[in-house]
Design a protein around this motif. Structure first.
Motif, PDB file in Angstrom:
ATOM      1  N   ALA A 115       0.823  -1.210   0.000  1.00 30.96           N
ATOM      2  CA  ALA A 115       0.000   0.000   0.000  1.00 30.96           C
ATOM      3  C   ALA A 115       0.856   1.259   0.000  1.00 30.96           C
ATOM      4  O   ALA A 115       0.508   2.260  -0.641  1.00 30.96           O
ATOM      5  N   SER A 116       1.979   1.204   0.694  1.00 37.38           N
ATOM      6  CA  SER A 116       2.836   2.386   0.767  1.00 37.38           C
ATOM      7  C   SER A 116       3.460   2.711  -0.586  1.00 37.38           C
ATOM      8  O   SER A 116       3.847   3.860  -0.846  1.00 37.38           O
ATOM      9  N   GLN A 117       3.572   1.707  -1.464  1.00 34.95           N
ATOM     10  CA  GLN A 117       4.167   1.929  -2.785  1.00 34.95           C
ATOM     11  C   GLN A 117       3.124   2.273  -3.846  1.00 34.95           C
ATOM     12  O   GLN A 117       3.470   2.791  -4.917  1.00 34.95           O
ATOM     13  N   LEU A 118       1.871   1.979  -3.555  1.00 37.78           N
ATOM     14  CA  LEU A 118       0.812   2.202  -4.537  1.00 37.78           C
ATOM     15  C   LEU A 118       0.159   3.572  -4.403  1.00 37.78           C
ATOM     16  O   LEU A 118      -0.599   3.986  -5.277  1.00 37.78           O
ATOM     17  N   GLY A 119       0.424   4.249  -3.304  1.00 37.36           N
ATOM     18  CA  GLY A 119      -0.048   5.620  -3.144  1.00 37.36           C
ATOM     19  C   GLY A 119      -1.557   5.764  -3.192  1.00 37.36           C
ATOM     20  O   GLY A 119      -2.295   4.965  -2.607  1.00 37.36           O
ATOM     21  N   LYS A 120      -2.023   6.755  -3.957  1.00 40.76           N
ATOM     22  CA  LYS A 120      -3.439   7.113  -3.947  1.00 40.76           C
ATOM     23  C   LYS A 120      -4.332   6.112  -4.664  1.00 40.76           C
ATOM     24  O   LYS A 120      -5.562   6.219  -4.577  1.00 40.76           O
ATOM     25  N   ARG A 121      -3.739   5.124  -5.344  1.00 41.27           N
ATOM     26  CA  ARG A 121      -4.570   4.074  -5.948  1.00 41.27           C
ATOM     27  C   ARG A 121      -5.283   3.271  -4.876  1.00 41.27           C
ATOM     28  O   ARG A 121      -6.363   2.726  -5.119  1.00 41.27           O
ATOM     29  N   PRO A 181       3.359  -1.965  12.634  1.00 37.06           N
ATOM     30  CA  PRO A 181       2.474  -0.862  13.048  1.00 37.06           C
ATOM     31  C   PRO A 181       2.980   0.509  12.605  1.00 37.06           C
ATOM     32  O   PRO A 181       2.188   1.368  12.213  1.00 37.06           O
ATOM     33  N   ALA A 182       4.289   0.711  12.628  1.00 37.86           N
ATOM     34  CA  ALA A 182       4.835   1.990  12.168  1.00 37.86           C
ATOM     35  C   ALA A 182       4.598   2.169  10.671  1.00 37.86           C
ATOM     36  O   ALA A 182       4.315   3.288  10.206  1.00 37.86           O
ATOM     37  N   LYS A 183       4.700   1.084   9.906  1.00 40.57           N
ATOM     38  CA  LYS A 183       4.419   1.155   8.472  1.00 40.57           C
ATOM     39  C   LYS A 183       2.956   1.524   8.239  1.00 40.57           C
ATOM     40  O   LYS A 183       2.633   2.292   7.320  1.00 40.57           O
ATOM     41  N   LEU A 184       2.068   0.987   9.077  1.00 42.27           N
ATOM     42  CA  LEU A 184       0.652   1.331   8.944  1.00 42.27           C
ATOM     43  C   LEU A 184       0.417   2.800   9.281  1.00 42.27           C
ATOM     44  O   LEU A 184      -0.295   3.509   8.562  1.00 42.27           O
ATOM     45  N   ALA A 185       1.007   3.264  10.366  1.00 46.77           N
ATOM     46  CA  ALA A 185       0.831   4.665  10.757  1.00 46.77           C
ATOM     47  C   ALA A 185       1.273   5.603   9.647  1.00 46.77           C
ATOM     48  O   ALA A 185       0.660   6.662   9.435  1.00 46.77           O
ATOM     49  N   ALA A 186       2.308   5.203   8.909  1.00 47.82           N
ATOM     50  CA  ALA A 186       2.827   6.047   7.836  1.00 47.82           C
ATOM     51  C   ALA A 186       1.872   6.156   6.661  1.00 47.82           C
ATOM     52  O   ALA A 186       2.031   7.046   5.816  1.00 47.82           O
ATOM     53  N   LEU A 187       0.857   5.286   6.613  1.00 47.04           N
ATOM     54  CA  LEU A 187      -0.120   5.358   5.530  1.00 47.04           C
ATOM     55  C   LEU A 187      -1.125   6.486   5.738  1.00 47.04           C
ATOM     56  O   LEU A 187      -1.935   6.769   4.850  1.00 47.04           O
ATOM     57  N   GLU A 206      -3.902  -9.254  20.651  1.00 47.11           N
ATOM     58  CA  GLU A 206      -3.153  -8.035  20.980  1.00 47.11           C
ATOM     59  C   GLU A 206      -2.395  -7.500  19.766  1.00 47.11           C
ATOM     60  O   GLU A 206      -2.159  -6.290  19.653  1.00 47.11           O
ATOM     61  N   GLN A 207      -2.016  -8.407  18.853  1.00 45.44           N
ATOM     62  CA  GLN A 207      -1.321  -7.964  17.647  1.00 45.44           C
ATOM     63  C   GLN A 207      -2.243  -7.150  16.745  1.00 45.44           C
ATOM     64  O   GLN A 207      -1.809  -6.202  16.079  1.00 45.44           O
ATOM     65  N   ALA A 208      -3.522  -7.501  16.707  1.00 43.09           N
ATOM     66  CA  ALA A 208      -4.487  -6.712  15.944  1.00 43.09           C
ATOM     67  C   ALA A 208      -4.662  -5.337  16.575  1.00 43.09           C
ATOM     68  O   ALA A 208      -4.743  -4.319  15.877  1.00 43.09           O
ATOM     69  N   CYS A 209      -4.723  -5.303  17.901  1.00 46.61           N
ATOM     70  CA  CYS A 209      -4.882  -4.025  18.598  1.00 46.61           C
ATOM     71  C   CYS A 209      -3.705  -3.095  18.336  1.00 46.61           C
ATOM     72  O   CYS A 209      -3.869  -1.865  18.313  1.00 46.61           O
ATOM     73  N   ALA A 210      -2.518  -3.677  18.104  1.00 50.33           N
ATOM     74  CA  ALA A 210      -1.344  -2.848  17.809  1.00 50.33           C
ATOM     75  C   ALA A 210      -1.544  -2.051  16.525  1.00 50.33           C
ATOM     76  O   ALA A 210      -1.036  -0.933  16.392  1.00 50.33           O
ATOM     77  N   TYR A 211      -2.282  -2.618  15.578  1.00 51.51           N
ATOM     78  CA  TYR A 211      -2.610  -1.886  14.356  1.00 51.51           C
ATOM     79  C   TYR A 211      -3.665  -0.811  14.630  1.00 51.51           C
ATOM     80  O   TYR A 211      -3.522   0.342  14.214  1.00 51.51           O
ATOM     81  N   ALA A 212      -4.739  -1.225  15.290  1.00 46.65           N
ATOM     82  CA  ALA A 212      -5.831  -0.290  15.542  1.00 46.65           C
ATOM     83  C   ALA A 212      -5.355   0.916  16.359  1.00 46.65           C
ATOM     84  O   ALA A 212      -5.823   2.040  16.159  1.00 46.65           O
ATOM     85  N   ASP A 213      -4.410   0.683  17.263  1.00 45.47           N
ATOM     86  CA  ASP A 213      -3.938   1.758  18.144  1.00 45.47           C
ATOM     87  C   ASP A 213      -3.199   2.860  17.396  1.00 45.47           C
ATOM     88  O   ASP A 213      -3.158   4.000  17.861  1.00 45.47           O
ATOM     89  N   VAL A 214      -2.598   2.526  16.254  1.00 41.82           N
ATOM     90  CA  VAL A 214      -1.797   3.530  15.541  1.00 41.82           C
ATOM     91  C   VAL A 214      -2.483   4.057  14.285  1.00 41.82           C
ATOM     92  O   VAL A 214      -1.942   4.948  13.618  1.00 41.82           O
ATOM     93  N   ALA A 215      -3.647   3.513  13.952  1.00 42.21           N
ATOM     94  CA  ALA A 215      -4.342   3.949  12.736  1.00 42.21           C
ATOM     95  C   ALA A 215      -4.685   5.431  12.827  1.00 42.21           C
ATOM     96  O   ALA A 215      -5.205   5.903  13.841  1.00 42.21           O
ATOM     97  N   LYS A 216      -4.421   6.162  11.758  1.00 39.81           N
ATOM     98  CA  LYS A 216      -4.681   7.598  11.740  1.00 39.81           C
ATOM     99  C   LYS A 216      -5.955   7.950  10.982  1.00 39.81           C
ATOM    100  O   LYS A 216      -6.457   9.068  11.086  1.00 39.81           O
ATOM    101  N   GLY A 217      -6.467   7.007  10.201  1.00 37.90           N
ATOM    102  CA  GLY A 217      -7.705   7.223   9.463  1.00 37.90           C
ATOM    103  C   GLY A 217      -8.841   6.472  10.113  1.00 37.90           C
ATOM    104  O   GLY A 217      -8.708   5.927  11.211  1.00 37.90           O
TER     105      GLY A 217
END
Length: 255
Positions: A115-121, A181-187, A206-217
């Protein structure tokens, strides 16, 4: 409008051909539709024992295209990302531009990184039983002794209920330092669905929560009570969660 329902295609990858199945969107021209790209998990397949097929049929019936494909078995995460980008590149050449990425387990990690390489697509991301700590998850999946063999530079051969398995040490390359999680936050503000089970034996919830905790959208976290890593007894509930999330997202995008 497309009259076709289904098409099997071979997509040329950098190392081999990738087998894929296209589910055309019903009631929407393919180039005008949004597309769901489904990536399977470790030792999985594009068919998912029929479950991926069923989900794809439900989604395409709602007017969203779907493509599901087979990764080269037992490749490293970097290679999986490379293959996923080959698939999305092929889709771009068809004029299918608007994407939602869905990944099961390790396929979710590949989807996140792609996703980080595909951008706005990319308009949305679904992480289905996706680890946020690959080292801990594969220590659970392979056993600590086997994982240490790989760490020490030895290849491994296993035989179990799922068949035979050969892994090279580079399969786990980068697991210790990869901060998913940091890669997700960067999205940034990308819409996100995180789907997990309370009884996931490989990647605890708890691993799923690690994603939800950093989501910015906008983030929807769905944790199904009693579901294991494969959602063995909870497929209907998990598929319904995906279809519902895609439905509300598609309506919002098309307004």
């Amino acid at each position: 409008m497309e009259n076709r329902l289904l098409e099997e295609v071979c997509i040329v990858g950098q190392r081999r051909e990738l087998q894929a199945v296209v589910h055309y969107p019903q009631g929407v021209a393919a180039q005008e539709a949004s597309w769901l790209v489904m990536s399977h998990g470790f030792r999985g397949s594009k068919d998912g024992h029929g479950r991926a097929v069923e989900l794809a049929e439900q989604v395409s019936a709602r007017g969203m295209g779907v493509i599901r494909f087979d990764f080269t078995p037992c490749e490293s995460l970097d290679r999986q990302v490379e293959e996923l980008l080959c698939v999305t590149g092929w889709m771009q050449r068809q004029g299918w531009m608007s994407l939602v990425l869905l990944g099961r387990s390790m396929g979710g990690c590949a989807s996140l990184l792609a996703a980080s390489q595909l951008g706005k697509r990319v308009k949305g991301l679904c992480l289905w039983a996706t680890p946020s700590d690959l080292q801990a998850t594969f220590q659970n999946a392979l056993g600590l002794a086997v994982y240490r063999q790989l760490q020490q530079g030895s290849s491994v051969n296993l035989q179990d209920e799922w068949g035979s398995l050969h892994l090279e040490p580079d399969f786990i390359g980068g697991f210790t330092t990869l901060n998913l999680p940091a890669k997700l936050a960067a999205l940034g503000s990308l819409p996100l669905l995180v789907l997990h089970g309370t009884e996931d034996e490989l990647a605890p919830a708890e691993q799923a929560c690690a994603y939800a905790d950093v989501a910015k959208g906008p983030c929807k976290l769905v944790v199904l009570e009693g579901a294991d890593h494969r959602f063995s007894e909870h497929f209907k509930e998990s598929a319904a969660a995906v279809v519902a999330w895609l439905g509300s997202w598609y309506t919002k995008i098309s307004n």
